[in-house]
Design a protein around this motif. Sequence first.
Motif, PDB file in Angstrom:
ATOM      1  N   GLU A  33       8.771  -4.263  -9.086  1.00 33.93           N
ATOM      2  CA  GLU A  33       9.654  -4.098  -7.921  1.00 33.93           C
ATOM      3  C   GLU A  33      10.858  -5.032  -8.028  1.00 33.93           C
ATOM      4  O   GLU A  33      11.998  -4.616  -7.790  1.00 33.93           O
ATOM      5  CB  GLU A  33       8.889  -4.379  -6.635  1.00 33.93           C
ATOM      6  CG  GLU A  33       9.738  -4.169  -5.378  1.00 33.93           C
ATOM      7  CD  GLU A  33       8.920  -4.313  -4.113  1.00 33.93           C
ATOM      8  OE1 GLU A  33       9.034  -3.460  -3.225  1.00 33.93           O
ATOM      9  OE2 GLU A  33       8.158  -5.301  -4.021  1.00 33.93           O
ATOM     10  N   LEU A  37      14.662  -3.512  -8.494  1.00 32.61           N
ATOM     11  CA  LEU A  37      15.639  -3.714  -7.424  1.00 32.61           C
ATOM     12  C   LEU A  37      16.725  -4.711  -7.823  1.00 32.61           C
ATOM     13  O   LEU A  37      17.817  -4.703  -7.252  1.00 32.61           O
ATOM     14  CB  LEU A  37      14.935  -4.207  -6.154  1.00 32.61           C
ATOM     15  CG  LEU A  37      13.888  -3.248  -5.561  1.00 32.61           C
ATOM     16  CD1 LEU A  37      13.257  -3.855  -4.321  1.00 32.61           C
ATOM     17  CD2 LEU A  37      14.513  -1.892  -5.236  1.00 32.61           C
ATOM     18  N   HIS A  40      20.479  -2.788 -12.092  1.00 31.33           N
ATOM     19  CA  HIS A  40      20.914  -1.392 -11.932  1.00 31.33           C
ATOM     20  C   HIS A  40      20.683  -0.624 -13.228  1.00 31.33           C
ATOM     21  O   HIS A  40      21.110  -1.029 -14.304  1.00 31.33           O
ATOM     22  CB  HIS A  40      22.390  -1.327 -11.571  1.00 31.33           C
ATOM     23  CG  HIS A  40      22.917   0.072 -11.532  1.00 31.33           C
ATOM     24  ND1 HIS A  40      22.564   0.973 -10.550  1.00 31.33           N
ATOM     25  CD2 HIS A  40      23.744   0.737 -12.383  1.00 31.33           C
ATOM     26  CE1 HIS A  40      23.158   2.133 -10.778  1.00 31.33           C
ATOM     27  NE2 HIS A  40      23.879   2.014 -11.889  1.00 31.33           N
ATOM     28  N   HIS A  73       8.343   1.718 -11.212  1.00 34.07           N
ATOM     29  CA  HIS A  73       8.524   1.529  -9.774  1.00 34.07           C
ATOM     30  C   HIS A  73       9.080   2.791  -9.140  1.00 34.07           C
ATOM     31  O   HIS A  73       9.869   3.513  -9.749  1.00 34.07           O
ATOM     32  CB  HIS A  73       9.464   0.346  -9.511  1.00 34.07           C
ATOM     33  CG  HIS A  73       9.486  -0.094  -8.087  1.00 34.07           C
ATOM     34  ND1 HIS A  73      10.492   0.273  -7.213  1.00 34.07           N
ATOM     35  CD2 HIS A  73       8.608  -0.844  -7.362  1.00 34.07           C
ATOM     36  CE1 HIS A  73      10.246  -0.259  -6.023  1.00 34.07           C
ATOM     37  NE2 HIS A  73       9.111  -0.924  -6.083  1.00 34.07           N
ATOM     38  N   HIS A  74       8.676   3.048  -7.903  1.00 32.81           N
ATOM     39  CA  HIS A  74       9.050   4.311  -7.251  1.00 32.81           C
ATOM     40  C   HIS A  74      10.565   4.452  -7.085  1.00 32.81           C
ATOM     41  O   HIS A  74      11.098   5.569  -7.069  1.00 32.81           O
ATOM     42  CB  HIS A  74       8.346   4.438  -5.896  1.00 32.81           C
ATOM     43  CG  HIS A  74       8.896   3.539  -4.828  1.00 32.81           C
ATOM     44  ND1 HIS A  74       9.965   3.895  -4.054  1.00 32.81           N
ATOM     45  CD2 HIS A  74       8.523   2.296  -4.418  1.00 32.81           C
ATOM     46  CE1 HIS A  74      10.239   2.910  -3.195  1.00 32.81           C
ATOM     47  NE2 HIS A  74       9.380   1.932  -3.406  1.00 32.81           N
ATOM     48  N   SER A  75      11.299   3.320  -6.952  1.00 30.91           N
ATOM     49  CA  SER A  75      12.763   3.421  -6.790  1.00 30.91           C
ATOM     50  C   SER A  75      13.400   4.033  -8.028  1.00 30.91           C
ATOM     51  O   SER A  75      14.382   4.793  -7.925  1.00 30.91           O
ATOM     52  CB  SER A  75      13.358   2.041  -6.506  1.00 30.91           C
ATOM     53  OG  SER A  75      13.145   1.162  -7.594  1.00 30.91           O
ATOM     54  N   ASP A  78      11.945   7.904  -8.346  1.00 30.41           N
ATOM     55  CA  ASP A  78      12.596   8.820  -7.401  1.00 30.41           C
ATOM     56  C   ASP A  78      13.991   9.213  -7.881  1.00 30.41           C
ATOM     57  O   ASP A  78      14.390  10.372  -7.783  1.00 30.41           O
ATOM     58  CB  ASP A  78      12.691   8.176  -6.017  1.00 30.41           C
ATOM     59  CG  ASP A  78      11.330   8.051  -5.333  1.00 30.41           C
ATOM     60  OD1 ASP A  78      10.398   8.761  -5.753  1.00 30.41           O
ATOM     61  OD2 ASP A  78      11.208   7.241  -4.390  1.00 30.41           O
ATOM     62  N   ARG A  79      14.724   8.230  -8.411  1.00 26.97           N
ATOM     63  CA  ARG A  79      16.082   8.531  -8.895  1.00 26.97           C
ATOM     64  C   ARG A  79      16.053   9.398 -10.145  1.00 26.97           C
ATOM     65  O   ARG A  79      16.908  10.264 -10.346  1.00 26.97           O
ATOM     66  CB  ARG A  79      16.853   7.236  -9.153  1.00 26.97           C
ATOM     67  CG  ARG A  79      17.248   6.527  -7.859  1.00 26.97           C
ATOM     68  CD  ARG A  79      18.317   5.481  -8.072  1.00 26.97           C
ATOM     69  NE  ARG A  79      17.840   4.332  -8.795  1.00 26.97           N
ATOM     70  CZ  ARG A  79      18.354   3.889  -9.939  1.00 26.97           C
ATOM     71  NH1 ARG A  79      19.352   4.530 -10.507  1.00 26.97           N
ATOM     72  NH2 ARG A  79      17.862   2.816 -10.529  1.00 26.97           N
ATOM     73  N   ASP A  94       4.296   1.136  -6.262  1.00 29.81           N
ATOM     74  CA  ASP A  94       4.992   0.596  -5.097  1.00 29.81           C
ATOM     75  C   ASP A  94       4.538  -0.846  -4.886  1.00 29.81           C
ATOM     76  O   ASP A  94       3.850  -1.428  -5.732  1.00 29.81           O
ATOM     77  CB  ASP A  94       4.740   1.450  -3.853  1.00 29.81           C
ATOM     78  CG  ASP A  94       3.264   1.653  -3.559  1.00 29.81           C
ATOM     79  OD1 ASP A  94       2.465   0.737  -3.868  1.00 29.81           O
ATOM     80  OD2 ASP A  94       2.889   2.712  -3.035  1.00 29.81           O
TER      81      ASP A  94
END
Length: 456
Positions: A33, A37, A40, A73-75, A78-79, A94
């Motif tokens: 995570e 985060l 980038h 990681h889900h971020s 998802d992208r 997560d």
Amino acid sequence: MLLETGMAFVRSQPLKLFYPLRWLLKGKATLKEGLALGAHIDVSALPYDPVVIELIKTQRLSGRTVVLATASHHSLADRIAEHLQLFDLVLATDADRNLSAERKRDVLVELYGEGGFDYVGNSLDDLSVWDVSRKAYLVNPERGVEPRAKARGNVEQVIVSNRSSYRDWLKALRLHQWMKNALIFVPLLAAHQLTNLTLLWQGVLAFVFFGLCASSVYLLNDLLDLADDRHHKTKCHRPFASGRLPIGAGIIAFPLLLAAAFGGSALLLPWAFSGTLVAYYILTLVYSLYLKRQMAVDVIALAALYTIRIIAGAAAFGLELTFWVLAFSMFMFLSLALVKRYAELHEARTRGRTEKTRGRGYYPADLEMISSLGASSGYLSVMVLALYIHDQATTILYAHPQVIWLACPILLFWVTRVWMLTHRGQMHDDPVVFAIRDRVSLVVGVLFGLVFWVAA
């Protein structure tokens, strides 16, 4: 993706280098995570496997549900799913759970039942999922995975679409760039000691150890520049940026090469050479992390990295460097560094871009100024050579110092030609590679050396 985000985090926030260790102490999910985060990642530029993409599309056309089940990681997941538009559901790590191995298996069994799904993977962690899947698809499996997966009896297909080779490693190590290390012998040539076999052997050792250090730097630089390289016209084909070589292999290889370079130099060469090697590595690291994005500072740093090779040679041989050698090299290498920047900006302008070049401190509108500075710097190196001819030490070293005047028009021709070709957009983005491959440059090099041989 964990390693990808790790390298991106180091690149963007080098002063927070120890943050990942703190996150890891709280669990792998926290680490993922924090990195996801904190760095980038441009998911549109990731090296997706076209064979796997086609497999997914084929299954979707048959009416099957396709799930992205990943330990990333889900971020990020998802992208990636949003970019590809191929998945009906995303299952990922997560803050509460790290979705890998047994945890991923349990979630899939809960949703679809044992034997109620097919699974595509490549790692040892995927073996537990294949235990409960109907069919197993292996894609570029890691070492030892394929026989253990086949022992389970449900392997449907083994896809090998991206197997790396020794050529990929040779390209990543950039052995052709070792030609730059020939600058180590410049102090030996300048002192007319090329026939001293003891010093010559020291030069060979210095050449090899500097090459190992430089290759280590190239690997690290490629790992830190993954994002920028993938947006570059030619650098996107580099082994790590294109996915031909795994990031993990590079992370293991670069410190091993570095250890070999410093260990060998400490044992077999003067300490002054090892000190110069440390200075080179530190400057290169600072350049990769920061200086390369700073206008003007970047090209001066590049010129210094070339010049350090000459300083390293003097340290290896125990010889003193003259003012003339240092002055000539600094102006010449600054000109070549500006050639490199001009070639990059020319390509950007040709594409119609006007914004600041990615990962650099220049705009395509800076082309004219860069060419002016670069050509001037190249001509200044010729002037330094001309002044060198009249130095009292030169008349002592050479039997016919006046012959060296012939080297001036030869060098003037080469500098002018290089900048004319660069202006026309015919220059390789690395002038060293250009010089090695260009027949005219090779002839010029032979003539240049011949002049000094005759003068001696």
